[in-house]
Enzyme design. Structure first.
Site, PDB file in Angstrom:
ATOM      1  N   ASP A 119     -52.422   3.411 -30.703  1.00 60.31           N
ATOM      2  CA  ASP A 119     -51.671   3.727 -29.490  1.00 60.31           C
ATOM      3  C   ASP A 119     -52.237   2.955 -28.297  1.00 60.31           C
ATOM      4  O   ASP A 119     -53.419   3.053 -27.993  1.00 60.31           O
ATOM      5  CB  ASP A 119     -51.774   5.238 -29.222  1.00 60.31           C
ATOM      6  CG  ASP A 119     -51.013   5.661 -27.972  1.00 60.31           C
ATOM      7  OD1 ASP A 119     -49.855   6.082 -28.095  1.00 60.31           O
ATOM      8  OD2 ASP A 119     -51.581   5.557 -26.854  1.00 60.31           O
ATOM      9  N   LYS A 132     -46.105   1.491 -24.373  1.00 60.80           N
ATOM     10  CA  LYS A 132     -45.451   2.354 -23.383  1.00 60.80           C
ATOM     11  C   LYS A 132     -44.908   1.546 -22.204  1.00 60.80           C
ATOM     12  O   LYS A 132     -45.531   0.580 -21.757  1.00 60.80           O
ATOM     13  CB  LYS A 132     -46.435   3.408 -22.863  1.00 60.80           C
ATOM     14  CG  LYS A 132     -47.135   4.182 -23.969  1.00 60.80           C
ATOM     15  CD  LYS A 132     -48.023   5.296 -23.439  1.00 60.80           C
ATOM     16  CE  LYS A 132     -48.860   5.911 -24.549  1.00 60.80           C
ATOM     17  NZ  LYS A 132     -50.091   5.161 -24.823  1.00 60.80           N
ATOM     18  N   TYR A 140     -57.085   3.680 -24.789  1.00 61.15           N
ATOM     19  CA  TYR A 140     -57.279   3.686 -23.338  1.00 61.15           C
ATOM     20  C   TYR A 140     -58.759   3.745 -22.997  1.00 61.15           C
ATOM     21  O   TYR A 140     -59.510   4.528 -23.580  1.00 61.15           O
ATOM     22  CB  TYR A 140     -56.562   4.882 -22.697  1.00 61.15           C
ATOM     23  CG  TYR A 140     -56.832   4.980 -21.212  1.00 61.15           C
ATOM     24  CD1 TYR A 140     -56.332   4.008 -20.346  1.00 61.15           C
ATOM     25  CD2 TYR A 140     -57.612   6.002 -20.682  1.00 61.15           C
ATOM     26  CE1 TYR A 140     -56.595   4.061 -18.993  1.00 61.15           C
ATOM     27  CE2 TYR A 140     -57.882   6.064 -19.319  1.00 61.15           C
ATOM     28  CZ  TYR A 140     -57.368   5.091 -18.479  1.00 61.15           C
ATOM     29  OH  TYR A 140     -57.641   5.148 -17.135  1.00 61.15           O
ATOM     30  N   HIS A 185     -43.722   5.920 -20.310  1.00 63.70           N
ATOM     31  CA  HIS A 185     -45.086   6.397 -20.080  1.00 63.70           C
ATOM     32  C   HIS A 185     -45.117   7.694 -19.273  1.00 63.70           C
ATOM     33  O   HIS A 185     -45.945   8.575 -19.507  1.00 63.70           O
ATOM     34  CB  HIS A 185     -45.896   5.320 -19.351  1.00 63.70           C
ATOM     35  CG  HIS A 185     -47.370   5.386 -19.580  1.00 63.70           C
ATOM     36  ND1 HIS A 185     -48.157   4.289 -19.796  1.00 63.70           N
ATOM     37  CD2 HIS A 185     -48.217   6.437 -19.641  1.00 63.70           C
ATOM     38  CE1 HIS A 185     -49.417   4.659 -19.972  1.00 63.70           C
ATOM     39  NE2 HIS A 185     -49.475   5.969 -19.869  1.00 63.70           N
ATOM     40  N   TYR A 238     -52.749  -0.192 -19.944  1.00 67.63           N
ATOM     41  CA  TYR A 238     -54.162  -0.290 -20.343  1.00 67.63           C
ATOM     42  C   TYR A 238     -54.706  -1.720 -20.237  1.00 67.63           C
ATOM     43  O   TYR A 238     -55.912  -1.927 -20.327  1.00 67.63           O
ATOM     44  CB  TYR A 238     -54.379   0.224 -21.776  1.00 67.63           C
ATOM     45  CG  TYR A 238     -53.854   1.621 -22.035  1.00 67.63           C
ATOM     46  CD1 TYR A 238     -53.468   2.463 -20.991  1.00 67.63           C
ATOM     47  CD2 TYR A 238     -53.725   2.096 -23.343  1.00 67.63           C
ATOM     48  CE1 TYR A 238     -52.980   3.740 -21.245  1.00 67.63           C
ATOM     49  CE2 TYR A 238     -53.246   3.374 -23.597  1.00 67.63           C
ATOM     50  CZ  TYR A 238     -52.865   4.189 -22.554  1.00 67.63           C
ATOM     51  OH  TYR A 238     -52.382   5.442 -22.816  1.00 67.63           O
TER      52      TYR A 238
END
Length: 323
Positions: free
Chosen positions: A50, A84, A24, A117, A55
């Site tokens: 991840d 997510k 992120y 999420h 994002y």
């Protein structure tokens, strides 16, 4: 120690590496940086990456993973990739198309883990953060058990190996665990977790149900973003953390990461800085003493950097519960 062997078994039989690379970044960071940072992370030994549809970098992250497969650094099965399901896609009929969109952006056949999420459903549409004229979030109303059933179908379809949740409190987890006809338990709950918010009660709850706690914002937050509370002290400047770091000749960041590894928490390390990406792999090179662990436990002060203040009015707002 070989970090690749540092994995935790999930309740569905798959394994997750205890150290993950978080991707992120604020919107002003060029997307190309996600590509370079993820490639470097894999080169230096990260085997868990991840990301999320939110994002808007899955194209770059997927490209990084595929280029490291193409050059022989890793095989697809060596990399554990998490995506997510964003809040505007929690209606059951939107779940599989959302995952398929992520897979298309990634150009991968499957993800290793797909998680909800956040339990806060937002109005479906083409905006990530739908707001009304007055700037307030537009909520949706979705039964999370129905969302969960749609995730179970994604697992059965082979689009994801494992399924889990993020930002859920223990009551929301319980709701899914007690769902009639539950086919798969969530394998994880990914939440903000660091020495100022150590989540010990939620961790205990998750452990008792064989659910892995995954820590995001494990180094606190240096981000200025609409999700982040700016009035909090900087975790990595904490004197106790700094003293322990000095004693072990490590950085405060490494101590904060190591703390999680030793409590059985899977931890995400987010950095696009080359030096720090390499440095974060050193989490396996030292050990904290029981006294260190106790001292860090003592730093807990329920400081939440990501409090999602805008969603407090939502019936599924997760942070009104104690844990």
């Amino acid at each position: 120690m070989d970090p690749k062997s540092q994995r935790v078994k999930l309740n569905d039989g798959h394994f997750i590496p205890v150290l993950g690379f978080g991707t992120y970044a604020p919107e002003e960071v060029p997307k190309s940086e996600a590509l370079e940072a993820t490639k470097l992370a894999i080169e230096v030994g990260f085997r868990h990456v991840d990301s999320a549809h939110l994002y808007q970098n899955e194209e770059q992250v997927g490209q990084a993973i595929r280029s490291k497969i193409a050059d022989g650094t890793v095989k697809r099965e060596d990399v554990f990739y998490t995506s997510k399901l964003w809040c505007t896609f929690l209606r059951p009929e939107l779940v599989q198309p959302a995952l398929e969109k992520s897979l298309k952006n990634l150009q991968l056949d499957y993800v290793d883990l797909y998680i909800i999420h956040s339990p806060v459903s937002l109005k479906p549409g083409n905006r990530f953060v739908p707001k009304d004229e007055s700037g307030k979030l537009i909520f949706d109303s979705v039964d999370l058990c129905h969302t969960w059933e749609a995730l179970e179908k994604c697992k059965d379809a082979g689009l994801t190996k494992s399924i889990g949740v993020s930002n859920f409190n223990h009551k929301q987890l319980e709701k899914i665990l007690n769902k009639p006809g539950l086919k798969y338990k969530p394998v994880c709950n990914q939440v903000e977790c660091h020495p100022y918010l150590n989540q010990s009660k939620l961790l205990e709850f998750c452990k008792s149900h064989d659910i892995v706690l995954v820590a995001y914002a494990a180094l606190g937050s240096q981000l200025s973003s609409e999700w982040v509370n700016q009035n909090h002290p900087v975790l990595l400047e904490d004197p106790v953390l700094c003293a322990i770091a000095k004693k072990h000749k490590q950085t405060p960041a490494l101590v904060a990461l190591r703390y999680q590894v030793q409590r059985g928490v899977v931890v995400l390390a987010k950095s696009f800085n080359k030096k720090r990406i390499k440095e974060n792999m050193q989490v396996f090179d030292f050990e904290l003493t029981p006294e260190d662990m106790k001292a860090i436990d003592g730093l807990n002060r329920n400081i939440r950097y990501y409090d999602f203040q805008q969603s407090t009015g939502h019936p599924e707002y997760p942070f009104s519960e104690e844990y």
